[in-house]
Design a protein around this motif. Structure first.
Motif, short mmCIF file in Angstrom:
data_model
loop_
_atom_site.label_atom_id
_atom_site.label_comp_id
_atom_site.label_asym_id
_atom_site.label_seq_id
_atom_site.Cartn_x
_atom_site.Cartn_y
_atom_site.Cartn_z
N UNK A 91 0.82 -1.21 0.00
CA UNK A 91 0.00 0.00 0.00
C UNK A 91 0.87 1.27 0.00
N UNK A 92 2.10 1.13 0.47
CA UNK A 92 3.02 2.28 0.52
C UNK A 92 4.12 2.16 -0.54
N UNK A 93 3.79 1.51 -1.66
CA UNK A 93 4.83 1.21 -2.65
C UNK A 93 5.42 2.48 -3.26
N UNK A 94 4.71 3.59 -3.19
CA UNK A 94 5.26 4.84 -3.73
C UNK A 94 6.07 5.60 -2.70
N UNK A 95 6.14 5.08 -1.47
CA UNK A 95 6.92 5.70 -0.41
C UNK A 95 8.30 5.04 -0.34
N UNK A 96 9.16 5.58 0.53
CA UNK A 96 10.52 5.06 0.67
C UNK A 96 10.57 3.61 1.07
N UNK B 202 7.85 -5.72 -11.14
CA UNK B 202 7.91 -4.61 -12.09
C UNK B 202 6.63 -3.77 -12.00
N UNK B 203 5.49 -4.44 -11.84
CA UNK B 203 4.24 -3.69 -11.72
C UNK B 203 4.24 -2.84 -10.45
N UNK B 204 4.80 -3.36 -9.36
CA UNK B 204 4.91 -2.56 -8.14
C UNK B 204 5.80 -1.33 -8.39
N UNK B 205 6.87 -1.55 -9.14
CA UNK B 205 7.77 -0.44 -9.48
C UNK B 205 7.02 0.62 -10.28
N UNK B 206 6.26 0.18 -11.26
CA UNK B 206 5.51 1.12 -12.10
C UNK B 206 4.46 1.88 -11.29
N UNK B 207 3.77 1.16 -10.42
CA UNK B 207 2.75 1.81 -9.59
C UNK B 207 3.40 2.81 -8.64
N UNK B 208 4.58 2.45 -8.11
CA UNK B 208 5.25 3.32 -7.16
C UNK B 208 5.84 4.57 -7.78
N UNK B 209 6.35 4.45 -9.01
CA UNK B 209 7.04 5.59 -9.62
C UNK B 209 6.10 6.47 -10.45
N UNK B 210 5.22 5.86 -11.21
CA UNK B 210 4.30 6.65 -12.06
C UNK B 210 2.87 6.11 -11.90
N UNK C 139 -3.58 6.28 -7.02
CA UNK C 139 -2.98 5.37 -6.02
C UNK C 139 -3.97 5.03 -4.92
N UNK C 140 -4.75 6.02 -4.48
CA UNK C 140 -5.70 5.80 -3.40
C UNK C 140 -6.80 4.82 -3.82
N UNK C 141 -7.33 5.01 -5.03
CA UNK C 141 -8.37 4.10 -5.52
C UNK C 141 -7.81 2.69 -5.67
N UNK D 217 19.06 -1.36 5.43
CA UNK D 217 19.96 -0.32 4.93
C UNK D 217 19.22 0.66 4.02
N UNK D 218 18.43 0.13 3.09
CA UNK D 218 17.72 0.99 2.14
C UNK D 218 16.70 1.88 2.86
N UNK D 219 16.10 1.36 3.93
CA UNK D 219 15.16 2.17 4.70
C UNK D 219 15.85 3.34 5.38
N UNK D 220 17.08 3.11 5.83
CA UNK D 220 17.85 4.20 6.44
C UNK D 220 18.13 5.29 5.41
#
Length: 534
Positions: free
Chosen positions: A133-138, A274-282, A371-373, A528-531
């Motif tokens: 649900x937070x795929x567009x966040x860090x 890849x779909x998660x990447x696409x949803x998160x970035x655009x 993203x919300x929908x 590490x990536x979260x930091x």
């Protein structure tokens, strides 16, 4: 008495490759596909991103980097896993090495293009729901990068040692690592770690498939011996002479089937990410399926009204819910049902219906709301998936209504654009053609003590093909590597040819260590990536 395989001047494969041509025609065909595919991908990406108006170039840079890593995983998967498909046709002289590799690459390509996507979303369902649900966040990006990089590192390490380890097994281990790390980092704040029920279901498939490969390949080999009395089937190839025509045709056919099945199953493992990447970035372009138009939305609205009525049969009239989204997220994460859950589900269905009908089509939903929908639809779909097991007893009639509605939701969020399939197919096919040699030598020369016979190669390939295709129908990821290498071992055991214990030990150790090592790697990388992302 069986004659051991001895190669005083290097592997048998080296000797065969010295005598064969580089397969220029096949390479040219794949080269044309590669150039055409890249052109198609660039064109579709440009069309999809044209309506997107980002304030900076950062999302596009992040998208390019993430896609590069995700396709890198499929590339490594290609030369790590698909090499198994060509081992038998090479060592039985059914096809020359270069021809076999190009042929396998082409059928992997076709397998990916025709895949259903069920395996892709089975992988996604293993991930912690709050990270999806937070795929567009860090934290969402940290999850995707940790998963892919950990899987690539372990696959490269086992490939370098020539060990037929499983990319599926590696990916599951990486998912477990991220889930456990996510839970440890957040303590008891209500977030979920790993959906162990789903992991157990997938892991059973990974555990059982090598046993199926070993046992069924042995049985098929013994059946061939009982039915087909042609002695040439049970002899090792003589020199570089190809097998009789009908045997050769069968071997090529099964190689083709394994390559196609591998593409249709393993090729999907990167698609979901890849779909998660696409949803998160655009998200404006990919959060929702923009092919769902006015007519489909009208149908969706009518079905939604049916669902609201069906759910109303199980809502406690004394229950109130302040916000439906956290209530459903808690249920999906913890699997703990409460009377509030049904009311929250009913309210969410109504909210989604109102949003869809307001904008007439999913493509018309404002960019800031896409993203919300999508998250609303995803939460609702996951709630419906879990409701039969953890919720109240629902009548058969209402179950049909809910199942139909879930299918409409999934069509809106669980889709894979054709260009994504083309990109994965090219990465997998290219990987097959470049790094296949190490694993082929292990499967062809280091499992049994004697040279592979035609019947052994045929039995192992046939069982691998059918096992993977069956798993694909049920949306289960299985390991081509483990099914085929265990199938070769099974035929060797059935033929009393002898097994090279050291190789089987190394393969078994790789199998045992894959999950914990991949989990540890991905968990550490996620931390590490979260930091960095904070």
């Amino acid at each position: 008495m069986a004659t051991p395989v001895i190669h005083p001047t290097g592997s048998l494969l080296d000797q065969k490759m010295g005598k064969s041509s580089p397969g220029k025609i096949g390479a040219i065909i794949f080269g044309v596909l590669l150039i055409g595919g890249l052109g198609y991908i660039a064109n579709r990406l440009y069309s999809d991103l044209l309506p997107v108006h980002e304030g900076s170039a950062f999302p596009y840079i992040l998208l390019g980097l993430a896609l590069f890593i995700a396709l890198g995983f499929e590339f490594v998967n290609g030369f790590h896993d698909t090499a198994n498909a060509v081992a038998t046709v090479i060592y039985t002289h059914a096809l020359e090495p270069h021809v076999a590799v190009v042929w396998s690459g082409l059928w992997n390509f076709i397998g990916v293009l025709t895949s259903s996507g069920a395996v892709a979303f089975a992988i996604i369902s293993l991930l912690p729901v709050e990270l999806i649900l937070k795929v567009s966040k860090g934290s969402g990006f940290a999850m995707v990068f940790a998963l892919l990089i950990a899987a690539i590192l372990w696959n490269l390490a086992t490939w370098w040692k020539g060990l037929p380890a499983s990319s599926s097994h590696t990916m599951i281990g990486s998912i477990i690592g991220v889930g456990v790390a996510n839970q440890l980092m957040h303590g008891t704040s209500g977030v979920s770690g790993v959906d162990w029920e789903q992991v157990t279901k997938v892991f059973k498939a990974l555990l059982i498939s090598p046993l199926v490969g070993f046992g069924c390949a042995a049985l098929v080999f013994l059946l061939l011996k009982a039915v087909l009395k042609d002695p040439r089937l049970y002899e090792a190839p003589k020199g570089a002479e190809p097998p009789p025509f009908y045997i050769r045709a069968l071997l090529v056919l099964t190689c083709t089937g394994v390559s196609f099945a591998h593409g249709s199953n393993d090729g999907q493992k990167g698609m979901g990410l890849i779909m998660l990447i696409l949803v998160g970035t655009v998200p404006t372009a990919y959060a929702l399926n923009h092919t769902v138009g006015v007519n489909q939305v009208q149908t969706f609205a009518a079905v939604s009204q049916q669902v609201i009525g069906a759910i109303g049969n199980y809502v406690d009239p004394n229950t109130t819910v302040a916000d439906s989204a956290p209530e459903l997220e808690s249920f999906v994460s913890t699997h703990k049902f409460s009377p509030h859950t049904m009311l929250a589900l009913q309210e969410m269905v109504g909210d989604i219906r109102n949003e869809a009908t307001q904008y007439k089509s999913l493509g018309a939903v404002p960019s800031g709301m896409q993203s919300n929908v999508r998250n609303q639809m995803y939460l609702t779909s996951e709630t419906l998936r879990l409701m039969p097991k953890y919720g109240p007893k629902i009548s058969d009639g209402d179950q049909k209504i809910l199942k139909n509605y879930k299918g409409l939701l999934d069509n809106s969020t669980k889709f894979i654009p054709p260009w994504v399939k083309v990109a994965v197919a090219l990465a997998l096919g290219l990987g097959t053609m470049i790094g296949w040699k190490r694993i082929v030598v292990t499967v062809g020369e280091k499992i049994g003590k004697t040279h592979l016979t035609y019947a052994q190669g045929l039995s192992a390939e046939l069982v691998a093909m059918l096992t993977i295709l069956a798993a694909d129908q049920y949306g289960l990821p299985v390991s081509t590597t483990h099914v085929l290498s265990s199938g070769v071992a099974g035929t060797m055991a059935a033929n009393k040819s002898g097994l090279q214990v050291s190789t089987l030990r190394d393969i078994a150790l790789a199998w045992v260590f894959t999950l914990p090592v991949a989990a540890l790697l991905s968990g550490c990388l996620f931390w590490v990536f979260n930091l960095v992302a904070k």
